[in-house]
Design a protein around this motif. Structure first.
Motif, PDB file in Angstrom:
ATOM      1  N   THR A 122      38.656  47.389  14.063  1.00  0.00           N
ATOM      2  CA  THR A 122      39.935  47.792  14.646  1.00  0.00           C
ATOM      3  C   THR A 122      40.947  46.673  14.478  1.00  0.00           C
ATOM      4  O   THR A 122      40.581  45.506  14.293  1.00  0.00           O
ATOM      5  CB  THR A 122      39.755  48.144  16.132  1.00  0.00           C
ATOM      6  OG1 THR A 122      40.944  48.725  16.647  1.00  0.00           O
ATOM      7  CG2 THR A 122      39.384  46.911  16.951  1.00  0.00           C
ATOM      8  N   GLY A 123      42.231  47.034  14.539  1.00  0.00           N
ATOM      9  CA  GLY A 123      43.289  46.052  14.367  1.00  0.00           C
ATOM     10  C   GLY A 123      43.546  45.223  15.610  1.00  0.00           C
ATOM     11  O   GLY A 123      43.034  45.505  16.703  1.00  0.00           O
ATOM     12  N   ASP A 124      44.377  44.206  15.455  1.00  0.00           N
ATOM     13  CA  ASP A 124      44.727  43.347  16.578  1.00  0.00           C
ATOM     14  C   ASP A 124      45.441  44.157  17.659  1.00  0.00           C
ATOM     15  O   ASP A 124      46.360  44.927  17.375  1.00  0.00           O
ATOM     16  CB  ASP A 124      45.653  42.222  16.117  1.00  0.00           C
ATOM     17  CG  ASP A 124      44.988  41.282  15.131  1.00  0.00           C
ATOM     18  OD1 ASP A 124      43.776  41.429  14.887  1.00  0.00           O
ATOM     19  OD2 ASP A 124      45.697  40.392  14.611  1.00  0.00           O
ATOM     20  N   GLY A 125      45.035  43.953  18.912  1.00  0.00           N
ATOM     21  CA  GLY A 125      45.715  44.579  20.041  1.00  0.00           C
ATOM     22  C   GLY A 125      45.710  46.090  20.032  1.00  0.00           C
ATOM     23  O   GLY A 125      46.606  46.713  20.590  1.00  0.00           O
ATOM     24  N   SER A 126      44.694  46.694  19.416  1.00  0.00           N
ATOM     25  CA  SER A 126      44.698  48.148  19.231  1.00  0.00           C
ATOM     26  C   SER A 126      43.866  48.910  20.258  1.00  0.00           C
ATOM     27  O   SER A 126      43.902  50.144  20.282  1.00  0.00           O
ATOM     28  CB  SER A 126      44.196  48.490  17.828  1.00  0.00           C
ATOM     29  OG  SER A 126      42.866  48.011  17.653  1.00  0.00           O
ATOM     30  N   PRO A 157      47.201  43.247  25.336  1.00  0.00           N
ATOM     31  CA  PRO A 157      47.399  42.530  26.598  1.00  0.00           C
ATOM     32  C   PRO A 157      47.240  43.483  27.781  1.00  0.00           C
ATOM     33  O   PRO A 157      47.798  44.580  27.801  1.00  0.00           O
ATOM     34  CB  PRO A 157      48.837  42.016  26.482  1.00  0.00           C
ATOM     35  CG  PRO A 157      49.056  41.886  25.004  1.00  0.00           C
ATOM     36  CD  PRO A 157      48.308  43.042  24.389  1.00  0.00           C
ATOM     37  N   GLY A 158      46.441  43.092  28.740  1.00  0.00           N
ATOM     38  CA  GLY A 158      46.123  43.968  29.862  1.00  0.00           C
ATOM     39  C   GLY A 158      44.901  44.823  29.623  1.00  0.00           C
ATOM     40  O   GLY A 158      44.424  45.494  30.548  1.00  0.00           O
ATOM     41  N   GLY A 159      44.380  44.828  28.386  1.00  0.00           N
ATOM     42  CA  GLY A 159      43.160  45.576  28.092  1.00  0.00           C
ATOM     43  C   GLY A 159      41.957  44.927  28.742  1.00  0.00           C
ATOM     44  O   GLY A 159      41.962  43.732  29.064  1.00  0.00           O
ATOM     45  N   ARG A 160      40.900  45.715  28.916  1.00  0.00           N
ATOM     46  CA  ARG A 160      39.766  45.235  29.711  1.00  0.00           C
ATOM     47  C   ARG A 160      38.453  45.442  28.979  1.00  0.00           C
ATOM     48  O   ARG A 160      38.261  46.419  28.263  1.00  0.00           O
ATOM     49  CB  ARG A 160      39.732  45.987  31.042  1.00  0.00           C
ATOM     50  CG  ARG A 160      38.694  45.459  32.032  1.00  0.00           C
ATOM     51  CD  ARG A 160      38.966  45.920  33.457  1.00  0.00           C
ATOM     52  NE  ARG A 160      38.969  47.369  33.566  1.00  0.00           N
ATOM     53  CZ  ARG A 160      39.993  48.091  33.994  1.00  0.00           C
ATOM     54  NH1 ARG A 160      41.123  47.489  34.348  1.00  0.00           N
ATOM     55  NH2 ARG A 160      39.905  49.402  34.075  1.00  0.00           N
ATOM     56  N   ASP A 215      40.232  36.061  34.420  1.00  0.00           N
ATOM     57  CA  ASP A 215      39.566  36.725  35.529  1.00  0.00           C
ATOM     58  C   ASP A 215      38.208  37.311  35.144  1.00  0.00           C
ATOM     59  O   ASP A 215      37.817  38.372  35.642  1.00  0.00           O
ATOM     60  CB  ASP A 215      40.480  37.826  36.090  1.00  0.00           C
ATOM     61  CG  ASP A 215      40.030  38.305  37.465  1.00  0.00           C
ATOM     62  OD1 ASP A 215      39.369  37.518  38.162  1.00  0.00           O
ATOM     63  OD2 ASP A 215      40.319  39.460  37.823  1.00  0.00           O
ATOM     64  N   ALA A 216      37.476  36.661  34.247  1.00  0.00           N
ATOM     65  CA  ALA A 216      36.125  37.124  33.924  1.00  0.00           C
ATOM     66  C   ALA A 216      35.244  36.936  35.155  1.00  0.00           C
ATOM     67  O   ALA A 216      35.206  35.865  35.751  1.00  0.00           O
ATOM     68  CB  ALA A 216      35.569  36.341  32.739  1.00  0.00           C
ATOM     69  N   ARG A 217      34.505  37.985  35.527  1.00  0.00           N
ATOM     70  CA  ARG A 217      33.759  37.931  36.779  1.00  0.00           C
ATOM     71  C   ARG A 217      32.681  39.001  36.797  1.00  0.00           C
ATOM     72  O   ARG A 217      32.781  40.011  36.097  1.00  0.00           O
ATOM     73  CB  ARG A 217      34.692  38.153  37.973  1.00  0.00           C
ATOM     74  CG  ARG A 217      35.294  39.563  37.990  1.00  0.00           C
ATOM     75  CD  ARG A 217      36.669  39.600  38.595  1.00  0.00           C
ATOM     76  NE  ARG A 217      37.186  40.970  38.672  1.00  0.00           N
ATOM     77  CZ  ARG A 217      37.754  41.598  37.633  1.00  0.00           C
ATOM     78  NH1 ARG A 217      37.840  41.014  36.461  1.00  0.00           N
ATOM     79  NH2 ARG A 217      38.213  42.827  37.793  1.00  0.00           N
ATOM     80  N   GLU A 218      31.680  38.785  37.628  1.00  0.00           N
ATOM     81  CA  GLU A 218      30.703  39.831  37.903  1.00  0.00           C
ATOM     82  C   GLU A 218      31.287  40.749  38.967  1.00  0.00           C
ATOM     83  O   GLU A 218      31.665  40.304  40.048  1.00  0.00           O
ATOM     84  CB  GLU A 218      29.388  39.226  38.398  1.00  0.00           C
ATOM     85  CG  GLU A 218      28.314  40.280  38.636  1.00  0.00           C
ATOM     86  CD  GLU A 218      27.005  39.685  39.137  1.00  0.00           C
ATOM     87  OE1 GLU A 218      26.036  39.648  38.360  1.00  0.00           O
ATOM     88  OE2 GLU A 218      26.970  39.271  40.318  1.00  0.00           O
ATOM     89  N   VAL A 232      29.906  42.977  34.291  1.00  0.00           N
ATOM     90  CA  VAL A 232      30.918  41.940  34.118  1.00  0.00           C
ATOM     91  C   VAL A 232      32.170  42.565  33.544  1.00  0.00           C
ATOM     92  O   VAL A 232      32.108  43.402  32.630  1.00  0.00           O
ATOM     93  CB  VAL A 232      30.383  40.829  33.192  1.00  0.00           C
ATOM     94  CG1 VAL A 232      31.482  39.840  32.831  1.00  0.00           C
ATOM     95  CG2 VAL A 232      29.203  40.115  33.841  1.00  0.00           C
ATOM     96  N   GLN A 233      33.326  42.138  34.070  1.00  0.00           N
ATOM     97  CA  GLN A 233      34.607  42.587  33.540  1.00  0.00           C
ATOM     98  C   GLN A 233      35.530  41.402  33.313  1.00  0.00           C
ATOM     99  O   GLN A 233      35.408  40.356  33.952  1.00  0.00           O
ATOM    100  CB  GLN A 233      35.296  43.566  34.503  1.00  0.00           C
ATOM    101  CG  GLN A 233      34.742  44.961  34.452  1.00  0.00           C
ATOM    102  CD  GLN A 233      35.571  45.949  35.238  1.00  0.00           C
ATOM    103  OE1 GLN A 233      36.132  45.617  36.279  1.00  0.00           O
ATOM    104  NE2 GLN A 233      35.660  47.167  34.748  1.00  0.00           N
ATOM    105  N   ALA A 234      36.457  41.584  32.401  1.00  0.00           N
ATOM    106  CA  ALA A 234      37.489  40.584  32.141  1.00  0.00           C
ATOM    107  C   ALA A 234      38.699  41.294  31.552  1.00  0.00           C
ATOM    108  O   ALA A 234      38.585  42.361  30.956  1.00  0.00           O
ATOM    109  CB  ALA A 234      36.979  39.503  31.193  1.00  0.00           C
ATOM    110  N   THR A 235      39.880  40.648  31.710  1.00  0.00           N
ATOM    111  CA  THR A 235      41.136  41.227  31.267  1.00  0.00           C
ATOM    112  C   THR A 235      41.775  40.336  30.216  1.00  0.00           C
ATOM    113  O   THR A 235      41.780  39.109  30.341  1.00  0.00           O
ATOM    114  CB  THR A 235      42.090  41.390  32.458  1.00  0.00           C
ATOM    115  OG1 THR A 235      41.447  42.165  33.472  1.00  0.00           O
ATOM    116  CG2 THR A 235      43.381  42.073  32.032  1.00  0.00           C
TER     117      THR A 235
END
Length: 237
Positions: A122-126, A157-160, A215-218, A232-235
Motif C-alpha cells: 500500500t502507498g504512504d498514508g493510505s 495521520p491519526g490512523g491506528r 501512545d503505544a499501549r496495552e 496493543v494499540q498505537a496511533t
C-alpha cells in the motif's frame, strides 16, 4: 466457483521474495488443514472479535490485516463493520486459498494479497487501520522492526494499529478463570518459546514506540490457557 463470489489473491511478492521462507501458522505446512479446527477449539474467535471491537473501524475505512492466515480476523472485522474495506496479507498461498473460499462462502468483500509483513502492499498514508492477530510472533526480529516502520509509513495521520498476540505489558494481571496454575503454565510456555518470548514485558509496545507511534499501549489483556494474550494499540501522529 458456482454461484459464489470469487475472491482474488494478488501476488505482492518481488521475484526475490518468491523463495523466501516463513513460519506457517501452525509451525508445519502439513498442519494447515487443521488450523481452523484448532482455532475454534481454542476459543480464538473471542480474541478476533475483541480485537475488531477495539479497532472500532468506521464505514468505508481501509484496513490491512497483517498475517491474516485463513482470514479469521479479517472476517471478524467485516462482521463488526460490513462497510469496511479490508485486505488480508500473508505469505502463505495455501492459507490465502482457504481464506478466499471462506470469504466467498460468506459473500464478503475481502481482498487478499500474498506478501510479507516487512513490505506492506500500500502507498504512504493510505490506510486507516492496520490489524494483526497471533501473527507477529512468527516474524523474525529484523522483519518485526521493518513491520513497525512500514505500518507507520502506510497509516494516515491519526490512523491506528491494533495487535493481538501472545505477550504482556510486564505488569501484574489476574486470571480470567482458567486458574492461576494454568495461567502460570501458559506464561512459562510463552517465555520458553523464542518466537513468543519477544512479546513479553511490553515487547510489542516497544516495537511500535520505536517505530514512531504515539501512545503505544496495552489496552486489554487476558490469560488464555495457551499463554498470556496482549491487545496493543498505537496511533500514527
Amino acid at each position: 466457483m458456482n454461484d459464489r463470489t470469487t475472491v482474488q489473491i494478488h501476488d505482492h511478492r518481488t521475484p526475490e521474495e518468491r523463495d523466501r521462507e516463513f513460519l506457517p501458522g501452525m509451525g508445519k505446512p502439513w498442519l494447515l488443514p487443521f488450523y481452523d479446527v484448532f482455532s475454534r477449539l481454542s476459543g480464538a474467535r473471542v480474541l478476533h472479535d475483541r480485537a475488531a471491537a477495539l479497532a472500532d473501524i468506521a464505514p468505508g475505512e481501509t484496513v490491512l490485516d497483517v498475517g491474516c492466515g485463513t482470514a479469521n480476523l479479517s472476517l471478524a472485522v467485516l462482521r463488526a463493520q460490513p462497510a469496511a474495506r479490508v485486505t488480508g496479507l500473508d505469505p502463505d498461498a495455501a492459507a490465502l486459498r482457504i481464506a478466499a473460499r471462506k470469504a466467498a462462502r460468506r459473500r464478503v468483500p475481502l481482498t487478499l494479497a500474498q506478501g510479507f509483513a516487512d513490505r506492506l502492499p500500500t502507498g504512504d498514508g493510505s490506510l486507516d487501520h492496520i490489524v494483526s492477530s497471533l501473527a507477529l510472533h512468527h516474524v523474525p526480529d529484523e522483519g518485526r522492526i521493518l513491520f513497525g516502520r512500514e505500518a507507520f509509513r502506510a497509516l494516515r495521520p491519526g490512523g491506528r494499529v491494533t495487535i493481538v498476540d501472545f505477550g504482556s505489558s510486564g505488569g501484574a494481571h489476574g486470571s480470567d478463570g482458567h486458574g492461576h496454575r494454568g495461567a502460570a503454565r501458559g506464561h512459562s510456555a510463552v517465555a520458553a518459546n523464542p518466537h513468543t518470548a519477544r512479546n513479553l514485558e511490553g515487547g510489542l509496545v516497544r516495537l511500535l514506540t520505536d517505530a514512531g507511534f504515539a501512545d503505544a499501549r496495552e489496552v486489554a489483556h487476558l490469560e488464555h490457557r495457551y499463554g498470556p494474550i496482549t491487545f496493543v494499540q498505537a496511533t500514527r501522529p
